[in-house]
Design an enzyme around this catalytic site. Structure first.
Site, PDB file in Angstrom:
ATOM      1  N   GLU A  42     -89.241  30.815  14.420  1.00 59.08           N
ATOM      2  CA  GLU A  42     -88.352  31.126  15.623  1.00 59.08           C
ATOM      3  C   GLU A  42     -89.041  30.727  17.140  1.00 59.08           C
ATOM      4  O   GLU A  42     -88.312  30.556  18.013  1.00 59.08           O
ATOM      5  CB  GLU A  42     -87.808  32.574  15.868  1.00 59.08           C
ATOM      6  CG  GLU A  42     -86.710  32.973  14.820  1.00 59.08           C
ATOM      7  CD  GLU A  42     -86.046  34.347  15.110  1.00 59.08           C
ATOM      8  OE1 GLU A  42     -86.856  35.261  15.925  1.00 59.08           O
ATOM      9  OE2 GLU A  42     -84.845  34.480  14.488  1.00 59.08           O
ATOM     10  N   LYS A  89     -93.863  33.623  15.540  1.00 59.25           N
ATOM     11  CA  LYS A  89     -93.396  34.953  15.838  1.00 59.25           C
ATOM     12  C   LYS A  89     -93.613  35.815  14.566  1.00 59.25           C
ATOM     13  O   LYS A  89     -93.796  36.762  14.871  1.00 59.25           O
ATOM     14  CB  LYS A  89     -91.967  34.829  16.321  1.00 59.25           C
ATOM     15  CG  LYS A  89     -91.348  36.068  16.566  1.00 59.25           C
ATOM     16  CD  LYS A  89     -89.906  35.913  16.808  1.00 59.25           C
ATOM     17  CE  LYS A  89     -89.256  37.360  16.958  1.00 59.25           C
ATOM     18  NZ  LYS A  89     -87.658  37.077  17.056  1.00 59.25           N
ATOM     19  N   GLN A  90     -93.354  35.177  13.440  1.00 62.92           N
ATOM     20  CA  GLN A  90     -93.468  36.015  12.238  1.00 62.92           C
ATOM     21  C   GLN A  90     -93.679  35.478  11.137  1.00 62.92           C
ATOM     22  O   GLN A  90     -94.053  33.946  11.391  1.00 62.92           O
ATOM     23  CB  GLN A  90     -92.162  36.884  12.004  1.00 62.92           C
ATOM     24  CG  GLN A  90     -90.838  35.842  12.058  1.00 62.92           C
ATOM     25  CD  GLN A  90     -89.426  36.459  12.067  1.00 62.92           C
ATOM     26  OE1 GLN A  90     -89.686  37.437  11.214  1.00 62.92           O
ATOM     27  NE2 GLN A  90     -88.537  36.084  12.634  1.00 62.92           N
ATOM     28  N   TRP A 103     -80.120  37.534   8.596  1.00 61.03           N
ATOM     29  CA  TRP A 103     -80.691  37.207   7.193  1.00 61.03           C
ATOM     30  C   TRP A 103     -81.306  38.436   6.841  1.00 61.03           C
ATOM     31  O   TRP A 103     -82.093  38.618   5.748  1.00 61.03           O
ATOM     32  CB  TRP A 103     -81.537  36.050   7.305  1.00 61.03           C
ATOM     33  CG  TRP A 103     -83.025  36.337   7.815  1.00 61.03           C
ATOM     34  CD1 TRP A 103     -83.243  37.068   8.948  1.00 61.03           C
ATOM     35  CD2 TRP A 103     -84.305  36.070   7.473  1.00 61.03           C
ATOM     36  NE1 TRP A 103     -84.604  36.850   9.527  1.00 61.03           N
ATOM     37  CE2 TRP A 103     -85.288  36.296   8.556  1.00 61.03           C
ATOM     38  CE3 TRP A 103     -84.904  35.339   6.424  1.00 61.03           C
ATOM     39  CZ2 TRP A 103     -86.397  35.998   8.463  1.00 61.03           C
ATOM     40  CZ3 TRP A 103     -86.111  35.059   6.122  1.00 61.03           C
ATOM     41  CH2 TRP A 103     -87.097  35.456   7.266  1.00 61.03           C
ATOM     42  N   ASP A 104     -81.260  39.501   7.470  1.00 64.32           N
ATOM     43  CA  ASP A 104     -82.120  40.766   7.426  1.00 64.32           C
ATOM     44  C   ASP A 104     -81.777  41.566   5.811  1.00 64.32           C
ATOM     45  O   ASP A 104     -82.450  42.109   5.331  1.00 64.32           O
ATOM     46  CB  ASP A 104     -81.972  42.022   8.218  1.00 64.32           C
ATOM     47  CG  ASP A 104     -82.215  41.528   9.806  1.00 64.32           C
ATOM     48  OD1 ASP A 104     -83.317  41.811  10.186  1.00 64.32           O
ATOM     49  OD2 ASP A 104     -81.334  40.658  10.245  1.00 64.32           O
TER      50      ASP A 104
END
Length: 719
Positions: free
Chosen positions: A415, A536-537, A276-277
């Protein structure tokens, strides 16, 4: 580009069998050229200077070149250069992949079409694509090309030529190796090997090829260079990132059937898969090289049928794009993952990150906003958007007790959380990021049909069988999606988050130092990351990065929830304290988010993101491949967050932050087909439009000031 040097019949020179007297290795990011200069003393006391320069052409996608300059400093004698093509290459650049199969080429043949050229063709083992290279090697002295002694060695998967000549003390000679490469996917060819041989025979000299390559890069920088005159480090890193982005997503990409690999083209991590970057990549390209974005979006469109099949097999309608996509668009996500801390293979449920489809919808919509590409919207764009909206409406279900639509069984961007603790059922209930994105998608999809001309709307609805009931469901979902909140008003990452355990972050930092990958640490200890309040983010807070405050207020209020600036502050503070930033994308997102509330913290996070690849902040991952999302995201942050770019009703607005770091900032943007230059002067923003033969104009606004700027005009807005 194998090239070896042998002096006086001795073994080929390597850094292990000579004494290095000096060494310099540099990369010129302005034109993506690698330059090395070394001076060495061999075992016989001979001192030699060797300079090399190599590039892959930005002017000709089928060309690469390498030039050596060899100088005999204190000796004279015979020299031999070995110029080779080698199909025996093995992928082993990622340590944790080395136990997996690394040989991906089947040899086919090598041959010698003419005295100064060798060629080779191989076939990829899985996709069965033919890959061919031809190389022409020549030696030049002061008076032109030298007549050299040539030898030949060939196997099915390897070929080399030897070029022998005599070198006098103090003399310099040049070795030029020009390479052409083709695949069976290339257009306008007969077959790859013959075309590679034909092309290399037509190449000029190295210097001629380099001039064309450099000119192509100059044109790219005219469209893409962000000038930051008051901060040399930021300037260097922005150009470092732009160079990498443009090497991966070049003008040549637009005509190829490719997506955006998460780790670019210079590393083997993630095996070249598409994630998905692109959510972070496209905004920079949309305003500079929109043709590239359109080509990359076509990668998704060509795999729309595969996404439909993936949804159907899972029991849904519409198009469900895979978390990891490859050549044909099927789900490539691994089902087990190696934990390098424990050495164990662990279950991997990350294919439940269905939010990738929401990102694709978002990307299409914002590409169209920046470019005004109605042809794409009326064709491929609308079809993908409708099928994605259809998928979400089939995944969601209505809960009559809440009078809300809910989505179960998905993972958010975090994630670390794949399921509930001790549960055998994968996925989570009502991930807030996913649900809010779906509410927005449902609203846009419903309105999009009304935007289409009657004939186009009727044709699309008939082709993919959109019913009035579906459209009505989208409208209901845009008003009734469920969003979980904590009791204090913080947006909950997912339903049930508040029941998880707190983690002793200080203890883990003290014991492990770098805890970015807390999931691996916890699993190595025999614990489940699912059990704890950690991320995680950026997950929930990513909403504050993707949408402006007025947009979020509109979305939440349409859903029947109140939205105030306090929600932003409280939610960001809560998750920032519980996020390990195990993905460098997280630093990009948080830098953008904090630009709304705390510019000092925003800039600190921004600098971490800028330094993340060049400084390898994750301790070894950069060698496995650069991070495309972070590099592009840092470029986009300048326009998105610090300049405050937003498009409303066809007007390009700027709402710049007071940033001393960016004094004198200047950058180009291409909005609705017209190239403009934006310059920040003392107390003013100047917008200048290039002279355009079509005499186009765009509307630009700063605060309450809106001005139509025509081709060749310039206007300064007061801040």
């Amino acid at each position: 580009l194998v090239l070896k040097l042998r002096i006086g019949g001795d073994e080929p020179i390597t850094l292990k069998n000579v004494e290095l007297l000096s060494y310099r290795h540099e990369v010129d990011f302005r034109n993506a050229t690698v330059i090395r200069r070394l001076r060495f003393r061999d075992r016989r006391g001979r001192e030699t200077t060797l300079s090399s320069k190599r590039f892959v052409s930005m002017a000709d996608m089928h060309q690469a070149a390498l030039k050596w300059t060899i100088t005999a400093e204190n000796w004279s004698g015979p020299v031999e250069v070995i110029s080779a093509l080698d199909a025996r290459v093995i992928n082993q650049g990622v340590a944790r992949y080395r136990e997996l199969e690394g040989r991906h080429l089947h040899p086919v043949e090598s041959r010698t079409p003419c005295p100064d050229t060798i060629s080779l063709i191989a076939q990829t083992r899985q996709s069965r694509i033919y890959v061919a290279e031809a190389v022409r090697t020549r030696v030049y002295g002061d008076t032109g090309e030298l007549d050299v002694r040539r030898g030949l060695y060939r196997m099915e998967d390897y070929a080399h030529q030897t070029l022998g000549f005599d070198l006098q003390q103090g003399q310099s000679i040049h070795v030029e190796k020009l390479v052409s490469f083709y695949t069976s996917h290339d257009q306008a060819i007969n077959e790859p090997l013959a075309n590679a041989e034909k092309a290399v025979g037509r190449f000029g000299t190295f210097d001629e090829a380099f001039d064309r390559h450099q000119h192509a890069w100059d044109e790219l920088w005219d469209d893409c260079d962000i000038l930051v005159p008051n901060d040399d480090r930021v300037q260097f890193l922005l150009r470092f990132h732009a160079s990498h982005v443009l090497q991966t997503c070049s003008p040549h990409t637009a005509d190829l059937d490719v997506g955006v690999p998460a780790r670019g083209l210079n590393g083997e991590a993630y095996r070249g898969h598409i994630f998905w970057d692109e959510l972070y990549v496209y905004p920079f390209l949309n305003f500079r090289l929109p043709k590239i974005t359109r080509g990359l979006l076509m990668y998704r469109y060509r795999r729309l049928d595969e996404a439909r099949t993936l949804a159907h097999e899972a029991g849904y309608r519409g198009a469900m794009y895979p978390w990891q996509s490859g050549s044909d668009g099927k789900e490539e996500t691994q089902i087990v993952h190696l934990n390098p801390r424990s050495g164990l293979w662990e279950p991997d449920l990350s294919q439940n990150q269905r939010h990738v489809s929401a990102a694709i919808f978002y990307n299409i919509w914002h590409y169209i906003q920046a470019t005004g590409d109605t042809d794409f919207l009326l064709g491929q764009g609308a079809e993908m958007m409708m099928e994605i909206a259809r998928f979400w409406s089939s995944l969601a279900h209505f809960n009559p007790q809440r009078d809300r639509y809910e989505i179960h069984g998905v993972m958010g961007p975090d994630e670390f959380h794949e399921k509930y603790p001790d549960s055998d059922e994968p996925g989570l209930h009502n991930n807030a990021y996913t649900n809010v994105m779906v509410a927005w998608i449902s609203d846009v999809a419903g309105k999009l049909l009304d935007m289409l001309p009657e004939r186009r709307r009727r044709s699309l609805c008939e082709r993919i069988d959109i019913s009035d009931q579906e459209v009505e469901t989208w409208k209901l979902m845009s008003h009734k999606m469920y969003v979980p909140f904590h009791a204090d008003g913080v947006i909950s990452q997912f339903e049930g988050w508040e029941n998880l355990e707190e983690l002793d972050w200080d203890a883990y930092r003290q014991e492990y130092g770098n805890i970015q990958r807390l999931d691996r640490i916890l699993r190595a200890e025999g614990k489940e990351p699912d059990r704890y309040k950690l991320s995680k983010q950026a997950d929930t807070v990513l909403l504050f990065y993707l949408f402006r405050q007025d947009e979020l207020k509109q979305i939440f209020e349409r859903l029947g929830y109140s939205y105030t600036p306090e929600i932003l502050r409280k939610t960001v503070a809560y998750y920032d304290a519980r996020t390990s930033h195990g993905s460098t994308l997280s630093f990009v997102a948080y830098a953008g988010i904090f630009s709304e509330t705390d510019l000092t913290t925003s800039w600190e996070r921004y600098m971490v993101a800028l330094e993340s690849d060049v400084g390898d902040v994750q301790g070894g991952t950069t060698a496995e491949g650069i991070h495309m999302g972070v590099m592009s995201g840092t470029l986009d942050l300048v326009q998105r967050s610090y300049v405050g770019e937003v498009i409303r009703d066809g007007v390009l607005y700027f709402n710049p932050k007071a940033m001393g770091h960016l004094r004198g900032l200047t950058f180009p943007m291409r909005f609705r087909g017209l190239l403009i230059k934006v310059t920040f002067e003392d107390g003013r923003v100047r917008v200048s439009a290039e002279v355009d033969s079509l005499n186009r104009s765009v509307k630009v606004g700063v605060g309450d000031q809106v001005r139509e700027i025509r081709s060749g005009e310039s206007y300064a807005f007061d801040l």
